[in-house]
Design an enzyme around this catalytic site. Structure first.
Site, PDB file in Angstrom:
ATOM      1  N   HIS A   1       0.289   8.369   2.628  1.00 30.92           N
ATOM      2  CA  HIS A   1       1.077   7.766   3.697  1.00 30.92           C
ATOM      3  C   HIS A   1       2.567   8.073   3.581  1.00 30.92           C
ATOM      4  CE1 HIS A   1      -2.586   5.670   4.576  1.00 30.92           C
ATOM      5  NE2 HIS A   1      -2.542   4.964   3.464  1.00 30.92           N
TER       6      HIS A   1
ATOM      7  N   ASP B   1       0.856  -1.189   0.000  1.00 26.73           N
ATOM      8  CA  ASP B   1       0.000   0.000   0.000  1.00 26.73           C
ATOM      9  C   ASP B   1       0.893   1.241   0.000  1.00 26.73           C
ATOM     10  OD1 ASP B   1      -1.761   2.061   0.386  1.00 26.73           O
ATOM     11  OD2 ASP B   1      -2.850   1.131   2.043  1.00 26.73           O
TER      12      ASP B   1
END
Length: 262
Positions: free
Chosen positions: A155, A150
């Site tokens: 992030h 991911d």
């Protein structure tokens, strides 16, 4: 579920990886991209960019070890809420002999608010009785992104996070859950890899530099269940309706050795 992939994920979550016991955290992350893709197919394309991972639950029904092959089926339910369209993806994974091994439910919110808004506890700060303190080790963002696959910019890229309305990069929801549950399990005197069921609602973003404070409820009637809620140290809620379960077979066998039917 190759051994190298399982170990890399466990290392990124701060779990012992000296054997190939598969934690529920890895199982949740492994199927998350497919679940998100299916959830997006249930809503208009115009809302795809607003999709947020709103919560997750996962239950492991039998001990699992690396290199076991699982076949998964997925189904979706969708309902409109005041915050947007909530799509839940239910996943059932079975072994070659047809036995159910893992059950999951991943919730995604489309069309809801973006940005750093976070709910607070009634008195504006975490309760004084918060029992668990969690910090992400340095390098967690890159380690988790690599291990989980991911690599969403929110992030990893501060510019992308700021453009989306956040002050800085946010931690992955499943990474946050894994670190918190591991600390809750250790508080209970258990190896985090013996957690057989866990889940929470992602009430607000956690940031990689956050200090997280978790309030732990009394164990359930079976003596294996544990509920919890998690706040950032500066007040906002991060996880609600959190729970973990240490099943009896986990207590009896732990991750030390494979059962014959594993």
């Amino acid at each position: 579920m190759t051994a190298s992939r399982v170990r890399a994920y466990h290392d990124a979550c701060g779990l012992d990886s000296t054997d190939d016991c598969v934690s529920p955290f890895f199982l949740a992350a492994a199927l998350l991209p497919l679940a998100m893709k299916l959830a997006r197919s249930a809503v208009p394309r115009s809302r795809h960019a607003t999709g947020l991972h709103a919560g997750h639950r996962v239950t492991v029904d039998r001990p699992l070890f690396a290199d076991v092959e699982l076949e998964s089926t997925m189904s979706t339910t969708r309902r409109s809420t005041s915050a947007g369209e909530l799509v839940t993806v239910d996943v059932t994974s079975t072994t070659d002999d047809g036995d159910v091994a893992v059950r999951q439910g991943a919730a995604f919110l489309f069309g809801g608010p973006r940005g750093p808004s976070r709910s607070r506890s009634p008195d504006g700060e975490p309760p004084r009785w918060a029992a668990v303190r969690t910090r992400f080790p340095p390098g967690s963002a890159c380690a988790y992104a690599e291990a989980s696959g991911d690599r969403q910019p929110l992030h990893l890229d501060e510019g992308a996070a700021v453009a989306a309305g956040f002050p800085r990069c946010i931690a992955h929801g499943l990474c946050t859950l894994a670190f918190v549950v591991a600390d809750v399990a250790r508080l209970a005197g258990a190896d985090p890899r013996t957690v057989t069921a866990t889940g929470a609602r992602f009430a607000g973003p956690a940031y990689w530099d956050d200090t997280l404070l978790t309030a732990v409820e009394e164990p359930g009637a079976t003596g294996t269940g544990q509920g919890f809620s998690t706040w950032s140290a500066d007040g906002p809620l991060v996880l609600t309706h959190g729970y973990m379960d240490l099943a009896q077979w986990a207590h009896a066998n732990g991750p030390q050795g494979k059962q014959e039917d594993a």
